[in-house]
Scaffold this active site. Structure first.
Site, PDB file in Angstrom:
ATOM      1  N   GLY A  46       0.771  -1.501   0.016  1.00 29.25           N
ATOM      2  CA  GLY A  46      -0.143  -0.270  -0.193  1.00 29.25           C
ATOM      3  C   GLY A  46       0.737   1.520   0.299  1.00 29.25           C
ATOM      4  N   GLN A  51       3.316  10.069   1.861  1.00 24.03           N
ATOM      5  CA  GLN A  51       4.758   9.332   1.512  1.00 24.03           C
ATOM      6  C   GLN A  51       5.416  10.003  -0.110  1.00 24.03           C
ATOM      7  OE1 GLN A  51       2.510   5.271   1.891  1.00 24.03           O
ATOM      8  NE2 GLN A  51       4.519   5.292   3.084  1.00 24.03           N
ATOM      9  N   CYS A  88       6.083   0.096   7.239  1.00 25.36           N
ATOM     10  CA  CYS A  88       6.002   1.032   6.476  1.00 25.36           C
ATOM     11  C   CYS A  88       6.905   1.247   5.518  1.00 25.36           C
ATOM     12  CB  CYS A  88       6.036   1.917   7.607  1.00 25.36           C
ATOM     13  SG  CYS A  88       4.882   3.386   6.354  1.00 25.36           S
ATOM     14  N   LEU A  89       6.195   1.892   4.308  1.00 27.71           N
ATOM     15  CA  LEU A  89       7.980   1.693   3.686  1.00 27.71           C
ATOM     16  C   LEU A  89       8.856   3.557   3.870  1.00 27.71           C
ATOM     17  CD1 LEU A  89       5.688   0.900   0.009  1.00 27.71           C
ATOM     18  CD2 LEU A  89       8.038  -0.062   1.052  1.00 27.71           C
ATOM     19  N   HIS A 130      -4.005   1.431   7.476  1.00 32.90           N
ATOM     20  CA  HIS A 130      -2.832   2.233   7.893  1.00 32.90           C
ATOM     21  C   HIS A 130      -2.770   2.960   6.179  1.00 32.90           C
ATOM     22  CE1 HIS A 130       1.445   1.399   7.859  1.00 32.90           C
ATOM     23  NE2 HIS A 130       1.548   2.001   6.868  1.00 32.90           N
ATOM     24  N   GLU A 131      -2.844   2.994   4.961  1.00 30.62           N
ATOM     25  CA  GLU A 131      -2.952   3.726   4.720  1.00 30.62           C
ATOM     26  C   GLU A 131      -4.052   5.498   4.967  1.00 30.62           C
ATOM     27  OE1 GLU A 131      -0.372   4.151   2.837  1.00 30.62           O
ATOM     28  OE2 GLU A 131      -0.342   1.398   2.469  1.00 30.62           O
ATOM     29  N   HIS A 134      -2.414   7.443   7.195  1.00 32.71           N
ATOM     30  CA  HIS A 134      -1.250   7.917   6.682  1.00 32.71           C
ATOM     31  C   HIS A 134      -1.689   9.459   6.598  1.00 32.71           C
ATOM     32  CE1 HIS A 134       2.955   6.198   6.265  1.00 32.71           C
ATOM     33  NE2 HIS A 134       2.086   5.474   5.381  1.00 32.71           N
TER      34      HIS A 134
HETATM   35 ZN    ZN Z   1       2.760   3.190   5.655  1.00 33.92          ZN
END
Ligand code: ZN
Length: 151
Positions: A46, A51, A88-89, A130-131, A134
């Site tokens: 995701g 991000q 998380c990226l 999660h997204e 963000h």
């Molecule tokens: Zn994330």
């Protein structure tokens, strides 16, 4: 194909409340394409627009059943509870245990600007939550019961 640079924790945009998309323009479609490419290039499940440094309410998700795209996503309903490990990226090298709803119903616009609804459970439900976090400037380390170095 265009791959964006993923910004990491400490970058202010990750803590901002992302702005609603007023209209699904060709630029938004391009953003979706490039976010999808970026997610796959990074081996992620995701990605949220903040991000890649874009403070807009846009997410892409692929929990194993192909890519999903949502603009201005809103969680309509949550059910159950499940605790699992997340990463998380934007926070490389860290995992954490996060308790989230086991099932969610999410509404948002697709790339045609049409309101759609997605029901998810398991990993898909987790990634959606999660997204969407963000977009509120919330990172998983804020809501994790514990965090640890990823292996
Ligand atoms: Zn994330």
């Amino acid at each position: 194909m265009a791959v964006y640079k993923i910004v990491e924790i400490g970058t202010p945009v990750l803590r901002e409340k992302a702005l609603e998309v007023k209209e699904v323009t060709p630029n938004i479609k391009k953003l979706l394409d490039n976010m999808r490419d970026t997610m796959y290039a990074a081996d992620g499940v995701g990605l949220a627009a903040p991000q890649i440094g874009v403070s807009k309410r846009v997410i892409v998700v692929d929990a194993g059943d192909g890519p999903l795209e949502l603009i201005n996503p809103v969680i309509l309903e949550k059910q159950g509870e499940e605790t699992d490990a997340e990463g998380c990226l934007s926070i490389p090298g860290v995992n954490g245990d996060v308790t989230r709803a086991a099932q969610v119903r999410v509404q948002g616009l697709n790339r045609e600007g049409i309101m759609t609804e997605i029901k998810g459970e398991g990993l898909l439900a987790r990634v959606l939550q999660h997204e969407i976090d963000h977009l509120e400037g919330v990172l998983f380390v804020d809501v994790a019961s514990k965090t640890y170095k990823s292996k």
